[in-house]
Write an enzyme that holds these catalytic residues in place. Sequence first.
Site, PDB file in Angstrom:
ATOM      1  N   PRO A 283     129.552  33.260  32.919  1.00  0.00           N
ATOM      2  CA  PRO A 283     129.793  33.081  34.349  1.00  0.00           C
ATOM      3  C   PRO A 283     129.708  34.403  35.102  1.00  0.00           C
ATOM      4  O   PRO A 283     130.133  35.452  34.609  1.00  0.00           O
ATOM      5  CB  PRO A 283     131.214  32.533  34.418  1.00  0.00           C
ATOM      6  CG  PRO A 283     131.488  31.994  33.057  1.00  0.00           C
ATOM      7  CD  PRO A 283     130.700  32.847  32.129  1.00  0.00           C
ATOM      8  N   PHE A 284     129.150  34.318  36.292  1.00  0.00           N
ATOM      9  CA  PHE A 284     129.026  35.473  37.174  1.00  0.00           C
ATOM     10  C   PHE A 284     129.587  35.059  38.531  1.00  0.00           C
ATOM     11  O   PHE A 284     129.041  34.170  39.180  1.00  0.00           O
ATOM     12  CB  PHE A 284     127.554  35.887  37.305  1.00  0.00           C
ATOM     13  CG  PHE A 284     127.345  37.111  38.141  1.00  0.00           C
ATOM     14  CD1 PHE A 284     127.321  38.362  37.560  1.00  0.00           C
ATOM     15  CD2 PHE A 284     127.161  37.003  39.512  1.00  0.00           C
ATOM     16  CE1 PHE A 284     127.114  39.498  38.329  1.00  0.00           C
ATOM     17  CE2 PHE A 284     126.962  38.132  40.287  1.00  0.00           C
ATOM     18  CZ  PHE A 284     126.937  39.385  39.700  1.00  0.00           C
TER      19      PHE A 284
END
Length: 62
Positions: free
Chosen positions: A2-3
Amino acid sequence: MPFINVKMIEGRTTEQKRQLAKALTDAIVEICGAKREGTMVVIEDHAKEDWAVGGVTIADRG
């Protein structure tokens, strides 16, 4: 991996950013089952004159 990209008006302290990064990481780990060590949080600070709402910069809105 995840970013999470957070864009906000400048003025928050380093401690506030630390708390925000931890809270966002905690949330994505808990809700989405993401791996903590693979979660990236980027906080971008922007000047008030760099953003506008309704055609008026935040700086001009007061």
